[in-house]
Design an enzyme around this catalytic site. Sequence first.
Site, PDB file in Angstrom:
ATOM      1  N   GLU A  35      -5.556   5.242  88.245  1.00  0.00           N
ATOM      2  CA  GLU A  35      -5.037   3.898  88.004  1.00  0.00           C
ATOM      3  C   GLU A  35      -3.872   3.672  88.951  1.00  0.00           C
ATOM      4  O   GLU A  35      -3.017   4.548  89.112  1.00  0.00           O
ATOM      5  CB  GLU A  35      -4.580   3.752  86.553  1.00  0.00           C
ATOM      6  CG  GLU A  35      -5.720   3.874  85.552  1.00  0.00           C
ATOM      7  CD  GLU A  35      -5.267   3.718  84.122  1.00  0.00           C
ATOM      8  OE1 GLU A  35      -6.123   3.482  83.254  1.00  0.00           O
ATOM      9  OE2 GLU A  35      -4.042   3.840  83.863  1.00  0.00           O
ATOM     10  N   HIS A  41      -2.340   7.518  85.881  1.00  0.00           N
ATOM     11  CA  HIS A  41      -1.740   6.341  86.508  1.00  0.00           C
ATOM     12  C   HIS A  41      -0.539   6.803  87.320  1.00  0.00           C
ATOM     13  O   HIS A  41       0.471   7.222  86.760  1.00  0.00           O
ATOM     14  CB  HIS A  41      -1.305   5.339  85.427  1.00  0.00           C
ATOM     15  CG  HIS A  41      -0.738   4.067  85.971  1.00  0.00           C
ATOM     16  ND1 HIS A  41      -0.343   3.024  85.150  1.00  0.00           N
ATOM     17  CD2 HIS A  41      -0.496   3.641  87.243  1.00  0.00           C
ATOM     18  CE1 HIS A  41       0.109   2.030  85.887  1.00  0.00           C
ATOM     19  NE2 HIS A  41       0.040   2.386  87.169  1.00  0.00           N
ATOM     20  N   HIS A  47      -7.485   0.741  76.510  1.00  0.00           N
ATOM     21  CA  HIS A  47      -6.140   0.318  76.126  1.00  0.00           C
ATOM     22  C   HIS A  47      -6.078   0.065  74.621  1.00  0.00           C
ATOM     23  O   HIS A  47      -6.726  -0.835  74.103  1.00  0.00           O
ATOM     24  CB  HIS A  47      -5.647  -0.921  76.866  1.00  0.00           C
ATOM     25  CG  HIS A  47      -4.142  -1.035  76.837  1.00  0.00           C
ATOM     26  ND1 HIS A  47      -3.329  -0.307  77.670  1.00  0.00           N
ATOM     27  CD2 HIS A  47      -3.307  -1.748  76.054  1.00  0.00           C
ATOM     28  CE1 HIS A  47      -2.061  -0.586  77.418  1.00  0.00           C
ATOM     29  NE2 HIS A  47      -2.025  -1.452  76.431  1.00  0.00           N
TER      30      HIS A  47
END
Length: 239
Positions: free
Chosen positions: A70, A43, A191
């Site tokens: 991400e 990310h 997640h």
Amino acid sequence: MAKLGVNIDHVATIRQARGGVEPDPVAAAAIAELAGADGITIHLREDRRHIQDRDLKLLRQTVKTRLNLEMAATDEMVNIAISVKPDMCTLVPEKRQELTTEGGLDVRLNLESIKEAVQRLQDGGLIVSLFIDPDPDQIKAADKTGADYIEIHTGAFAEARDWKSEQAELAKIENAIKLAGKLGMGINAGHGLNYANIRKVAALGGIEEYNIGHSIISKAVLVGLDRAVRDMVDLVKYA
């Protein structure tokens, strides 16, 4: 058979804690791949709190499996993605004050801006996924953007503190898988998934790839990254 994408953000978090050059997430990605990971996820946040631009560029050159980026749906990040060309872009919500991504994109509320970002990325030759909660309205909105995939946010399931709540969240995930499948979208999930709960989600079937980071890096501190990745590969692929 489901795939495992290893998120290496927290390798960079440890590096940035001292402002030095180690541990290097690029080296960690290579170890994860050798241990059986099907892909590497990072990310690149707007505040650059862990992964840096240098990491993204080097990982694009060195990752032999698949690189999943991400990113927020901003002009800066869209331009970076089109330039670097990861194998997949996953659009995620982003707040500067959060410790980690706290929920899925609100695609319904931001339909036009997300649709524009999806179109720009696809025009640049990229595959696009949207990180969303297992909510039917959000899935239908995601379909309207033209995104190729959704990534189901499994945080509520992971944080459930009793059996009844956990089963309710699993039911939401299962229904999300069915709806996205009917709409012809690819399905990933991630997640809060860890060694204790991944089997319960994997048993549902229908999910192409799981993106898991924190639990793998946490175990790696104790047993090494190679062992930590291999153990998760076994759980994901042979649930």
